[in-house]
Design a protein around this motif. Structure first.
Motif, PDB file in Angstrom:
ATOM      1  N   ASP A 143      55.025  10.114   5.195  1.00 17.82           N
ATOM      2  CA  ASP A 143      55.038  11.259   4.282  1.00 17.82           C
ATOM      3  C   ASP A 143      54.393  12.433   5.011  1.00 17.82           C
ATOM      4  O   ASP A 143      53.194  12.404   5.278  1.00 17.82           O
ATOM      5  N   VAL A 144      55.175  13.464   5.312  1.00 15.17           N
ATOM      6  CA  VAL A 144      54.638  14.589   6.073  1.00 15.17           C
ATOM      7  C   VAL A 144      53.620  15.391   5.275  1.00 15.17           C
ATOM      8  O   VAL A 144      52.918  16.226   5.832  1.00 15.17           O
ATOM      9  N   GLN A 145      53.512  15.146   3.990  1.00 14.10           N
ATOM     10  CA  GLN A 145      52.507  15.819   3.173  1.00 14.10           C
ATOM     11  C   GLN A 145      51.163  15.090   3.205  1.00 14.10           C
ATOM     12  O   GLN A 145      50.132  15.664   2.890  1.00 14.10           O
ATOM     13  N   ARG A 146      51.182  13.791   3.575  1.00  8.72           N
ATOM     14  CA  ARG A 146      49.955  12.985   3.650  1.00  8.72           C
ATOM     15  C   ARG A 146      49.952  12.266   4.987  1.00  8.72           C
ATOM     16  O   ARG A 146      50.373  11.112   5.086  1.00  8.72           O
ATOM     17  N   LEU A 147      49.460  12.954   6.000  1.00  6.79           N
ATOM     18  CA  LEU A 147      49.502  12.431   7.365  1.00  6.79           C
ATOM     19  C   LEU A 147      48.429  11.372   7.596  1.00  6.79           C
ATOM     20  O   LEU A 147      47.352  11.429   7.004  1.00  6.79           O
ATOM     21  N   ASP A 170      59.776  17.499  11.830  1.00  8.27           N
ATOM     22  CA  ASP A 170      59.126  16.195  11.711  1.00  8.27           C
ATOM     23  C   ASP A 170      58.413  15.793  12.992  1.00  8.27           C
ATOM     24  O   ASP A 170      57.401  15.118  12.943  1.00  8.27           O
ATOM     25  N   LYS A 188      54.801  16.452  13.383  1.00 10.01           N
ATOM     26  CA  LYS A 188      53.907  15.615  12.579  1.00 10.01           C
ATOM     27  C   LYS A 188      53.598  14.294  13.272  1.00 10.01           C
ATOM     28  O   LYS A 188      52.771  13.522  12.808  1.00 10.01           O
TER      29      LYS A 188
END
Length: 113
Positions: free
Chosen positions: A76-80, A27, A30
Motif C-alpha cells: 500500500d503506497v499510502q502506508r509504507l 510506484d 516507493k
C-alpha cells in the motif's frame, strides 16, 4: 583489483541504485533497496527474502546474493513499510545491512523509529 571498503562499497551500490531508478514510475519511488553483507548464495538470499516478507507493509521482496542487494515493494503506497523494521529483519535473519535507499531517504546506519 582494488578492494572496496564497507563505506565505498555502500557508496558505489547506492550510486548504482540511484542511477538505475526511473522517475517516471510512481510506484518505483516507493520501493526500497538495501545493501546487504554476508549473503553468499541463493539460500542466504532466500533467508533475507523471507525475513523482509514478514515486515508489515511489504508486498514483495527480492534479494541477489551476487550483487549483495535486497529490494522491497510496499503493498500500500499510502502506508509504507518502516525502514527500521526492514533493517532489523535483515539483522534478525543473520545478515548485515550497510545502506538503504527508499522513500524515506538514504541510510548508512540503522534508521531511527
Amino acid at each position: 583489483m582494488r578492494q572496496l571498503t564497507k563505506y565505498s562499497f555502500a557508496q558505489t551500490a547506492l550510486t548504482i541504485i540511484a542511477n538505475s531508478a526511473t522517475a517516471d514510475t510512481a510506484d518505483q519511488t516507493k520501493n526500497t533497496t538495501i545493501v546487504v553483507e554476508g549473503m553468499h548464495c541463493q539460500s542466504c538470499a532466500n533467508k533475507v527474502i523471507a525475513a523482509l516478507q514478514n515486515v508489515p507493509g511489504v508486498e514483495a521482496a527480492n534479494a541477489d546474493a551476487k550483487r549483495g542487494l535486497a529490494a522491497t515493494s510496499p503493498n500500500d503506497v499510502q502506508r509504507l513499510p518502516s525502514p527500521r523494521a526492514q533493517w532489523e529483519a535483515i539483522e534478525q535473519a543473520g545478515y548485515t545491512p550497510v545502506a538503504m535507499h527508499g522513500p524515506f531517504g538514504t541510510f548508512k546506519q540503522k534508521p531511527g523509529e
